[in-house]
Design an enzyme around this catalytic site. Structure first.
Site, PDB file in Angstrom:
ATOM      1  N   ASN A   1       0.824  -1.221   0.000  1.00  0.00           N
ATOM      2  CA  ASN A   1       0.000   0.000   0.000  1.00  0.00           C
ATOM      3  C   ASN A   1       0.851   1.262   0.000  1.00  0.00           C
ATOM      4  OD1 ASN A   1       0.958   0.153   2.592  1.00  0.00           O
ATOM      5  ND2 ASN A   1      -1.032   0.065   3.601  1.00  0.00           N
TER       6      ASN A   1
ATOM      7  N   SER B   1       9.995 -11.860  14.387  1.00  0.00           N
ATOM      8  CA  SER B   1      11.116 -11.028  14.842  1.00  0.00           C
ATOM      9  C   SER B   1      11.696 -11.577  16.130  1.00  0.00           C
ATOM     10  CB  SER B   1      10.572  -9.615  15.081  1.00  0.00           C
ATOM     11  OG  SER B   1      11.479  -8.853  15.829  1.00  0.00           O
TER      12      SER B   1
ATOM     13  N   TYR C   1       3.997  -3.620  19.275  1.00  0.00           N
ATOM     14  CA  TYR C   1       4.571  -4.213  18.060  1.00  0.00           C
ATOM     15  C   TYR C   1       4.945  -5.668  18.327  1.00  0.00           C
ATOM     16  CZ  TYR C   1       8.163  -5.539  14.700  1.00  0.00           C
ATOM     17  OH  TYR C   1       8.907  -6.233  13.772  1.00  0.00           O
TER      18      TYR C   1
ATOM     19  N   LYS D   1       3.385  -9.474  16.911  1.00  0.00           N
ATOM     20  CA  LYS D   1       4.115 -10.624  16.334  1.00  0.00           C
ATOM     21  C   LYS D   1       3.790 -11.904  17.118  1.00  0.00           C
ATOM     22  CE  LYS D   1       6.316  -8.461  13.051  1.00  0.00           C
ATOM     23  NZ  LYS D   1       5.974  -8.662  11.640  1.00  0.00           N
TER      24      LYS D   1
END
Ligand code: NAD
Ligand code: UFG
Length: 337
Positions: free
Chosen positions: A31, A123, A147, A151
């Protein structure tokens, strides 16, 4: 054809090159929220195979349906998402919406299209504040910010999905600290605003865009008092994705793998290595520790070698040389188009 979500971003774009070098045709869905259209032109210069592009959001059902109906997709590499820890503390909802919500939309579309091979960008952040190194994949997981929690949620959703139907082939790749750039100097990391990460900050000091680097903490229990991290060349990481895809195609199942070098490098060591390669002075000042940072983090890498036959090949000097080539040849990053 492989669908690469977030394929115009830093890691996705480099992985596109490795996939293309391995003979794959690609369609990128992005995007452009954290990338520029110029990346596509550069990719088309250096990729030997077809690179199609669809501008759109992974949360948009109609876009996903169109992509899966238009292209004959055999697997998805899923990079699209938001990644700034600080921003995630300020805007948790947009992180859960983009990362978790976006992944759910993608999984629904994959289910509808009967495409069940997925490589997901996880991650080392899922190891939370673990400082017990090297960190193996079966280490306990935790999150210290939205964040990281996004994950963790996605990793768990993928595990539930696989448990519900083991026709799925899923790789959860836990990246350590990706740095460097493609050796052509045509693609690289182009952070918006002030870089939050060490390597792009150092590169911007070296090129003269910033005066000096703040080194966050000089009193960690490490060999020189600064934080140790596992910096891994982004092209090694990219090749790790090709290995993961092959692994899934070969044996199926669900794989959870660290992608790192297994070596810790301190902030001061990285400054020195970069200075040596660029022949530039990197002025720095040691300041307070950054909230939420761990002293050291590096990967246990045996599992990646054992199950994927993948091992990082490039040295710290290669990471600095390639990052520097990209920075010096594109001092302002990608052009706006
Ligand atoms: P990036 O921001 O450079 O690339 C992400 C790309 O996804 C961008 O091009 C962005 O425009 C696009 N995107 C974001 N949300 C989207 C959406 N809803 N729909 C479509 N496109 C969307 O980030 P990166 O460094 O290449 O990271 C890629 C993935 O790897 C991310 O999931 C990130 O969390 C993960 N990761 C990155 C690092 C790192 O240090 N860079 C470390 C560990 C994991
Ligand atoms: N650092 C500085 N000065 C800076 C930036 C960083 O001294 O301007 C130091 C940090 O304190 C740390 C090291 O450089 O010791 C590396 O910092 P990065 O921000 O480059 O990387 P982190 O390991 O802190 O963060 C990365 C990702 C996060 C992810 C985290 C845990 O950027 O998204 O790993 O996996 F959450």
């Amino acid at each position: 054809m492989i669908l690469v979500t977030g394929g115009l971003g830093y890691i996705g774009s480099h992985t596109c090159v490795s996939l293309s070098d391995a003979g794959q045709d690609l369609v990128i869905l992005d995007n452009l929220s954290n990338s520029k259209a110029a990346v596509l032109e550069r990719l088309r210069e250096i990729c030997p195979n077809v690179v199609q592009f669809e501008k759109g959001d992974i949360r948009d059902k109609a876009t996903l349906t169109r992509v899966f109906n238009t292209f004959k997709i055999s697997a998805v590499l899923h990079f699209a998402g938001l990644k700034a820890v600080g921003e995630s503390n300020k805007s948790p909802i947009s992180y859960y919406d983009n990362n978790v919500g976006g992944t759910l939309c993608l999984l629904e579309a994959m289910t509808a299209a009967a495409v069940r091979t997925l490589v997901f960008s996880s991650s080392a952040t899922v190891y939370g504040d673990c400082s017990d190194v090297p960190i193996p994949e079966d280490n306990s997981r935790s999150a210290t910010n939205p964040y990281g929690r996004s994950k963790l949620f996605i990793e768990d959703i993928l595990a539930d999905l696989y448990a519900s139907d083991n026709q799925w082939r899923i790789a959860r790749l836990r990246y350590f600290n990706p740095v460097g750039a493609h050796e052509s100097g045509r693609i690289g990391e182009d952070p918006v605003g002030v870089p939050a990460n060490l390597m792009p900050y150092i590169a911007q000091v070296a090129v003269g865009h910033r005066e000096q680097l703040n080194v966050f903490g000089g009193d960690y229990p490490t060999r020189d008092g600064t934080g140790l991290r596992d910096y891994v060349h982004v092209m090694d990481l990219a090749e790790g994705h090709v290995a993961a895809l092959r692994g899934l195609q070969r044996q199926g199942g669900m794989l959870t793998v660290n992608l790192g070098t297994g070596r810790g490098t301190s902030v001061l060591e990285l400054i020195n290595a970069f200075s040596l390669v660029s022949q530039r002075e990197i002025p720095y000042k040691i300041v307070e520790r950054r909230l939420g940072d761990v002293a050291q983090s590096y990967a246990a890498v045996g599992h990646a070698e054992q199950i994927l036959g993948w091992k990082a090949k490039r040295q710290l000097s290669d990471m600095c040389a390639d990052h520097w080539r990209w920075q010096i040849e594109n001092p302002d990053g990608y052009p706006e188009s």
